[in-house]
Design an enzyme around this catalytic site. Structure first.
Site, PDB file in Angstrom:
ATOM      1  N   SER A 149     -20.662 -21.724  39.000  1.00 36.35           N
ATOM      2  CA  SER A 149     -20.612 -21.238  40.383  1.00 36.35           C
ATOM      3  C   SER A 149     -19.873 -22.303  41.180  1.00 36.35           C
ATOM      4  O   SER A 149     -19.797 -23.469  40.756  1.00 36.35           O
ATOM      5  CB  SER A 149     -22.039 -21.083  40.916  1.00 36.35           C
TER       6      SER A 149
ATOM      7  N   TYR B   1     -30.821 -23.780  42.720  1.00 36.41           N
ATOM      8  CA  TYR B   1     -29.627 -23.099  42.195  1.00 36.41           C
ATOM      9  C   TYR B   1     -28.465 -24.084  42.062  1.00 36.41           C
ATOM     10  O   TYR B   1     -27.789 -24.138  41.028  1.00 36.41           O
ATOM     11  CB  TYR B   1     -29.256 -21.940  43.118  1.00 36.41           C
TER      12      TYR B   1
HETATM   13  P1  NAD Z   1     -27.113 -10.246  38.541  1.00 33.29           P
HETATM   14  O1  NAD Z   1     -28.462 -10.564  39.009  1.00 33.29           O
HETATM   15  O2  NAD Z   1     -26.493  -8.945  38.910  1.00 33.29           O
HETATM   16  O3  NAD Z   1     -27.014 -10.390  36.964  1.00 33.29           O
HETATM   17  C1  NAD Z   1     -27.706 -11.377  36.246  1.00 33.29           C
HETATM   18  C2  NAD Z   1     -28.238 -10.730  34.987  1.00 33.29           C
HETATM   19  O4  NAD Z   1     -28.905 -11.741  34.209  1.00 33.29           O
HETATM   20  C3  NAD Z   1     -29.274  -9.631  35.279  1.00 33.29           C
HETATM   21  O5  NAD Z   1     -28.926  -8.435  34.611  1.00 33.29           O
HETATM   22  C4  NAD Z   1     -30.579 -10.211  34.762  1.00 33.29           C
HETATM   23  O6  NAD Z   1     -31.460  -9.229  34.238  1.00 33.29           O
HETATM   24  C5  NAD Z   1     -30.091 -11.161  33.690  1.00 33.29           C
HETATM   25  N1  NAD Z   1     -31.086 -12.207  33.413  1.00 33.29           N
HETATM   26  C6  NAD Z   1     -31.818 -12.910  34.313  1.00 33.29           C
HETATM   27  N2  NAD Z   1     -32.656 -13.724  33.666  1.00 33.29           N
HETATM   28  C7  NAD Z   1     -32.456 -13.536  32.350  1.00 33.29           C
HETATM   29  C8  NAD Z   1     -33.035 -14.083  31.175  1.00 33.29           C
HETATM   30  N3  NAD Z   1     -34.000 -15.013  31.239  1.00 33.29           N
HETATM   31  N4  NAD Z   1     -32.583 -13.662  29.964  1.00 33.29           N
HETATM   32  C9  NAD Z   1     -31.607 -12.718  29.892  1.00 33.29           C
HETATM   33  N5  NAD Z   1     -31.031 -12.162  30.954  1.00 33.29           N
HETATM   34  C10 NAD Z   1     -31.453 -12.562  32.168  1.00 33.29           C
HETATM   35  O7  NAD Z   1     -26.183 -11.447  39.045  1.00 33.29           O
HETATM   36  P2  NAD Z   1     -24.609 -11.659  38.886  1.00 33.29           P
HETATM   37  O8  NAD Z   1     -24.039 -11.778  40.240  1.00 33.29           O
HETATM   38  O9  NAD Z   1     -24.005 -10.666  37.942  1.00 33.29           O
HETATM   39  O10 NAD Z   1     -24.620 -13.115  38.229  1.00 33.29           O
HETATM   40  C11 NAD Z   1     -24.069 -13.404  36.946  1.00 33.29           C
HETATM   41  C12 NAD Z   1     -23.805 -14.895  36.860  1.00 33.29           C
HETATM   42  O11 NAD Z   1     -22.855 -15.267  37.865  1.00 33.29           O
HETATM   43  C13 NAD Z   1     -25.040 -15.768  37.122  1.00 33.29           C
HETATM   44  O12 NAD Z   1     -25.033 -16.869  36.240  1.00 33.29           O
HETATM   45  C14 NAD Z   1     -24.847 -16.216  38.550  1.00 33.29           C
HETATM   46  O13 NAD Z   1     -25.526 -17.410  38.840  1.00 33.29           O
HETATM   47  C15 NAD Z   1     -23.343 -16.371  38.594  1.00 33.29           C
HETATM   48  N6  NAD Z   1     -22.765 -16.348  39.942  1.00 33.29           N
HETATM   49  C16 NAD Z   1     -22.887 -15.251  40.730  1.00 33.29           C
HETATM   50  C17 NAD Z   1     -22.315 -15.250  41.985  1.00 33.29           C
HETATM   51  C18 NAD Z   1     -22.423 -14.060  42.901  1.00 33.29           C
HETATM   52  O14 NAD Z   1     -21.944 -14.137  44.046  1.00 33.29           O
HETATM   53  N7  NAD Z   1     -22.988 -12.957  42.455  1.00 33.29           N
HETATM   54  C19 NAD Z   1     -21.621 -16.382  42.439  1.00 33.29           C
HETATM   55  C20 NAD Z   1     -21.518 -17.485  41.622  1.00 33.29           C
HETATM   56  C21 NAD Z   1     -22.086 -17.459  40.355  1.00 33.29           C
END
Ligand code: NAD
Length: 250
Positions: free
Chosen positions: A142, A155
Site C-alpha cells: 500500500s 495498518y
Molecule cells: P477487500 O476487503 O475487498 O478484499 C480483501 C479480501 O481478503 C477479502 O475478500 C477478505 O475476505 C480476504 N481476507 C481477509 N482476511 C483474510 C484471511 N485471514 N485469509 C484469507 N483471506 C482473507 O479489500 P481490497 O481493497 O481488495 O484489498 C486487497 C489488498 O489491497 C489488501 O492487502 C489491502 O490492504 C490492499 N490495499 C487496498 C487499498 C484500497 O484502497 N482498497 C489500498 C492499498 C492497499
C-alpha cells in the site's frame, strides 16, 4: 518463466482488488486459483474467471494459518499445476483511531493477517518456486508502506512490514529466476476504502484521503500486477511499484 502459460494464485481473490487481479491474470495463465477466507466471495470470483475459459479453482483458507497455507499450495499444485505467479494480496484494514487509543487486539489482528499472512504465503510458495528456479510473486502492500497516515497505526505498520518482507525475499531470490515485487496502491474504489472513509469521517481523521488524483480502480492495480508477473518485467525484482495517480510523489 518458461513460455508455457503459468498457473496463477491470488489470495484475497474474493475482494475487490483480488478479483480484478484474478480476472486480469486469467488472460495470461493456464489456470487460476483463488484463495479467500470468504468462501462465497472466492466462488463468485471463480465463476467470473471461468467465463474466460481458463481452468479455475476456489479454496477457502485463512492466510494467517500455516497449515491452511501449506494446504492451499499443495491443492493448487496437485489440481492445476506448478504455481508460476503468486499475487499475495489478502489483507484487512483494521480500525481508524489515534495511536494512543488504538486497540491492542486490532493491532495484533492486522499483524496476523497482513504480515504473518504475507510471510506464510511467501514461505510456502517460495519453497516450491525455488525448487523449480522460476516464478513471480507480487505482494500487495500500500502507499501506507511508505507514508504515515493518521488513525491507521496498525495498518501502516503492517504494510511497512510487507514491504520489508518483499525486499528481503527479493534479495534472497536474486539471480535464481524468481522475482518478488510489491504493488503499492493508493486509495482504490473498493469496499475497504469505503469503510475507511466512513470511519475517518466519523473520527475526523484523514485516513482515507484520496488527494487530487482521486480514487483509482481495482483494474489499475491488476494491470500493474500483470506487468510485474510477465516476462516484460524480467529484470524487475524488489520494486515497490506505487499506483496512486501521483498522490505520494515526493
Ligand atoms: P477487500 O476487503 O475487498 O478484499 C480483501 C479480501 O481478503 C477479502 O475478500 C477478505 O475476505 C480476504 N481476507 C481477509 N482476511 C483474510 C484471511 N485471514 N485469509 C484469507 N483471506 C482473507 O479489500 P481490497 O481493497 O481488495 O484489498 C486487497 C489488498 O489491497 C489488501 O492487502 C489491502 O490492504 C490492499 N490495499 C487496498 C487499498 C484500497 O484502497 N482498497 C489500498 C492499498 C492497499
Amino acid at each position: 518463466m518458461t513460455s508455457a502459460k503459468p498457473i496463477s494464485l491470488v489470495t484475497g481473490g474474493g475482494g475487490d482488488i483480488g478479483r480484478a487481479i484474478a480476472l486480469r491474470l486469467a488472460h495470461m495463465s493456464g489456470g487460476v486459483a483463488i484463495v479467500d477466507l470468504d468462501e462465497a466471495a472466492a466462488n463468485a470470483t471463480a465463476r467470473a474467471v471461468e467465463k474466460s475459459g481458463v481452468a479455475v479453482m476456489a479454496i477457502r483458507a485463512d492466510v494467517s494459518c500455516s497449515e491452511d497455507c501449506a494446504r492451499y499450495v499443495t491443492l493448487v499444485e496437485e489440481q492445476l499445476g506448478p504455481i508460476g505467479v503468486f499475487a499475495n494480496n489478502a489483507g484487512i484494514e483494521g480500525v481508524v483511531a489515534p495511536l494512543h487509543e488504538y486497540p491492542d487486539n486490532v493491532f495484533d489482528q492486522l499483524y496476523a493477517v497482513n504480515v504473518r499472512g504475507a510471510f506464510l504465503g511467501l514461505k510456502h510458495v517460495l519453497g516450491r518456486m525455488r525448487a523449480r528456479g522460476t516464478g513471480s510473486i507480487i505482494n500487495t502492500a500500500s502507499t501506507s508502506a511508505i507514508r504515515g497516515r493518521a488513525g491507521l497505526a496498525g495498518y501502516v505498520a503492517s504494510k511497512h512490514a510487507v514491504l520489508g518482507l518483499t525486499r528481503t525475499a527479493a534479495v534472497e531470490v536474486a539471480g535464481t529466476g524468481i522475482r518478488v515485487n510489491a504493488v503499492l496502491p493508493g486509495p482504490i474504489e473498493s469496499r475497504m476504502i469505503r469503510e475507511l472513509d466512513h470511519q475517518a469521517h466519523r473520527t475526523s481523521t484523514s485516513a482515507g484521503r484520496a488527494g487530487s488524483a482521486g480514487y483509482g480502480q481495482p483494474q489499475n492495480i491488476a494491470d500493474v500486477v500483470a506487468f510485474l508477473a510477465s516476462a516484460e518485467a524480467s529484470h524487475v525484482n524488489g520494486a515497490a511499484w506505487v499506483v496512486d495517480g501521483g498522490m505520494t510523489v515526493p
